[in-house]
Design an enzyme around this catalytic site. Sequence first.
Site, PDB file in Angstrom:
ATOM      1  N   CYS A 265       3.405  86.637  77.618  1.00  0.00           N
ATOM      2  CA  CYS A 265       2.500  87.296  76.661  1.00  0.00           C
ATOM      3  C   CYS A 265       1.931  88.633  77.136  1.00  0.00           C
ATOM      4  O   CYS A 265       2.197  89.659  76.523  1.00  0.00           O
ATOM      5  CB  CYS A 265       1.350  86.346  76.331  1.00  0.00           C
ATOM      6  SG  CYS A 265       1.908  84.870  75.476  1.00  0.00           S
TER       7      CYS A 265
HETATM    8  N1  LIG Z   1       3.619  80.692  76.300  1.00  0.00           N
HETATM    9  C1  LIG Z   1       2.427  81.146  75.931  1.00  0.00           C
HETATM   10  O1  LIG Z   1       1.481  81.101  76.701  1.00  0.00           O
HETATM   11  C2  LIG Z   1       2.198  81.685  74.531  1.00  0.00           C
HETATM   12  C3  LIG Z   1       0.880  81.777  74.065  1.00  0.00           C
HETATM   13  C4  LIG Z   1       0.646  82.257  72.788  1.00  0.00           C
HETATM   14  C5  LIG Z   1       1.726  82.693  72.035  1.00  0.00           C
HETATM   15  N2  LIG Z   1       2.996  82.625  72.510  1.00  0.00           N
HETATM   16  C6  LIG Z   1       4.089  83.068  71.658  1.00  0.00           C
HETATM   17  O2  LIG Z   1       4.727  81.916  71.109  1.00  0.00           O
HETATM   18  C7  LIG Z   1       6.131  82.166  70.942  1.00  0.00           C
HETATM   19  C8  LIG Z   1       6.921  81.085  71.677  1.00  0.00           C
HETATM   20  O3  LIG Z   1       6.667  81.199  73.072  1.00  0.00           O
HETATM   21  P1  LIG Z   1       6.898  80.007  74.091  1.00  0.00           P
HETATM   22  O4  LIG Z   1       6.158  80.399  75.328  1.00  0.00           O
HETATM   23  O5  LIG Z   1       6.613  78.698  73.468  1.00  0.00           O
HETATM   24  O6  LIG Z   1       8.473  80.115  74.351  1.00  0.00           O
HETATM   25  P2  LIG Z   1       9.384  79.047  75.143  1.00  0.00           P
HETATM   26  O7  LIG Z   1      10.515  79.818  75.695  1.00  0.00           O
HETATM   27  O8  LIG Z   1       8.548  78.211  76.052  1.00  0.00           O
HETATM   28  O9  LIG Z   1       9.902  78.093  74.010  1.00  0.00           O
HETATM   29  C9  LIG Z   1      10.655  78.534  72.949  1.00  0.00           C
HETATM   30  C10 LIG Z   1      11.714  77.513  72.612  1.00  0.00           C
HETATM   31  O10 LIG Z   1      12.398  78.002  71.450  1.00  0.00           O
HETATM   32  C11 LIG Z   1      13.777  77.684  71.574  1.00  0.00           C
HETATM   33  N3  LIG Z   1      14.502  78.594  70.687  1.00  0.00           N
HETATM   34  C12 LIG Z   1      14.766  79.899  70.867  1.00  0.00           C
HETATM   35  N4  LIG Z   1      15.388  80.390  69.793  1.00  0.00           N
HETATM   36  C13 LIG Z   1      15.519  79.380  68.918  1.00  0.00           C
HETATM   37  C14 LIG Z   1      16.080  79.270  67.639  1.00  0.00           C
HETATM   38  N5  LIG Z   1      16.595  80.330  67.035  1.00  0.00           N
HETATM   39  N6  LIG Z   1      16.069  78.077  67.048  1.00  0.00           N
HETATM   40  C15 LIG Z   1      15.534  76.990  67.648  1.00  0.00           C
HETATM   41  N7  LIG Z   1      14.971  77.038  68.858  1.00  0.00           N
HETATM   42  C16 LIG Z   1      14.965  78.228  69.493  1.00  0.00           C
HETATM   43  C17 LIG Z   1      14.071  77.827  73.038  1.00  0.00           C
HETATM   44  O11 LIG Z   1      15.190  77.058  73.414  1.00  0.00           O
HETATM   45  C18 LIG Z   1      12.780  77.311  73.673  1.00  0.00           C
HETATM   46  O12 LIG Z   1      12.851  75.937  73.989  1.00  0.00           O
HETATM   47  C19 LIG Z   1       6.365  83.580  71.435  1.00  0.00           C
HETATM   48  O13 LIG Z   1       6.290  84.477  70.372  1.00  0.00           O
HETATM   49  C20 LIG Z   1       5.192  83.813  72.368  1.00  0.00           C
HETATM   50  O14 LIG Z   1       4.875  85.176  72.492  1.00  0.00           O
HETATM   51  C21 LIG Z   1       3.260  82.097  73.745  1.00  0.00           C
END
Ligand SMILES: NC(=O)c1ccc[n+]([C@@H]2O[C@H](COP(=O)([O-])OP(=O)(O)OC[C@H]3O[C@@H](n4cnc5c(N)ncnc54)[C@H](O)[C@@H]3O)[C@@H](O)[C@H]2O)c1
Length: 413
Positions: A265
């Site tokens: 992030c």
């Molecule tokens: N990690 C954090 O602390 C956090 C906090 C707030 C917001 N976010 C936002 O949330 C979103 C997700 O982040 P995250 O940290 O959970 O990511 P992550 O990588 O932990 O998880 C995402 C998952 O999505 C899957 N994926 C990717 N493309 C896909 C698709 N087309 N169809 C189905 N599955 C798919 C991946 O295999 C993965 O398991 C991002 O936009 C991020 O900026 C993250």
Amino acid sequence: MSAQNSQVLAIIGQGYVGLPLAMAAVDAGWTVIGIDNFEAKVSQINAGSSPVEDISDQQLQAALAKGAYKATTDFSAVAGASVITICVPTPLDENREPDLELLRSAAVGIAPFVSNETLVVSESTSYPGTLRDVIIPIVNELKPQESQNLYFASAPERVNPGDPVWNQKNTPRLVGAIDAASKTKALGFYESICDAAVSVSTPEIAEAAKLLENTFRLVNIALINEFTQLCSTNNINVHEVIDAASSKPYGFMPFRPGVGVGGHCIPVDPLYLTWWARQSGVQANFVESADLINRQMPKFVAERALNMVEKKNDSTRVLILGVAYKPGVADVRETPATELRNYLISKGATVAWHDPLVSQWEGSKSVDLGWDCDVAILATMQPGMSLNQLTKRKVKILDCTNTLDIQDGVIGI
Ligand SMILES: NC(=O)c1ccc[n+]([C@@H]2O[C@H](COP(=O)([O-])OP(=O)(O)OC[C@H]3O[C@@H](n4cnc5c(N)ncnc54)[C@H](O)[C@@H]3O)[C@@H](O)[C@H]2O)c1
């Protein structure tokens, strides 16, 4: 006829955001389908092994056992859901610009199966206009003919992995919808899983607020990182200065220096803002400069550590302690330890690392604390990481975390 069930939620992406959301929704009485296109992760989850620290295996196993949750790679499962949330990564491309490929592919994946009267929410972080200009057109173009009434909202996730206090339930959720009916549906959904949903007038306000929140953190960290370099040059303990300034009861908020910024992030989202600014014909100079300062921090840290070593002939042996981007997680995405390691190697150092939560990183394995080194850099203080072994051996340590007592051989950043 729609196969939709009003208490079924489908979540696209089962990572740091999607899986905790799934468990929060299960707790609130929803039946959840977790969709992820990474087959190995889906198998791991369905076998009851949680891939994220905030969800225990026990919690996951309980949800699986009562039939309230299941992971799948099959997008057609969204047909049974009344709410679909998209929680896929929104990284940067090789030009450090927004890469919405995964978000687009998630929208393409769900679109043919969305049933009538479904609420589609994007929780992924992105620039204002992403829901309206990217997701909605894809879903509308590919949706089944009978799915005429769909609802759309943006509700950016604010989860802070590893945080013992703030979680999905007690962190207020921003909700911006495209029309009044979508707003009612989206608020109803988030009020069922969160203590408070905060309604804003448009999806763009919610999307922009998310970028502002994380950019606020980036620029304040950059300020303190720059200030740290100034204090260090003048032999002033920056943490004592921050503590002193923190005694002011208003108008000051403490931020701490470190090796840089990491995670999915803070180093990434502000570049969605700078890109958005450029698209709008505006230059976000302040943010660009903060990004630059943070990215130079690993070099400053490396130089400081190398200067602690007296012998200059042989290759200096440097041990990096903690390579995850913050304590309590195994997440090494965008970790500043990468730049730290690369810079040390470019200076001829032999580098090893130790992290009790990370077993494999950039093609190498965590070494034990007995690894013979000239200097250690405490980059991230992982829970349970006891450094007695090093201090007993009088190993020089550069503490970038403000957790060790400053004593002989141990200096602060
Ligand atoms: N990690 C954090 O602390 C956090 C906090 C707030 C917001 N976010 C936002 O949330 C979103 C997700 O982040 P995250 O940290 O959970 O990511 P992550 O990588 O932990 O998880 C995402 C998952 O999505 C899957 N994926 C990717 N493309 C896909 C698709 N087309 N169809 C189905 N599955 C798919 C991946 O295999 C993965 O398991 C991002 O936009 C991020 O900026 C993250």
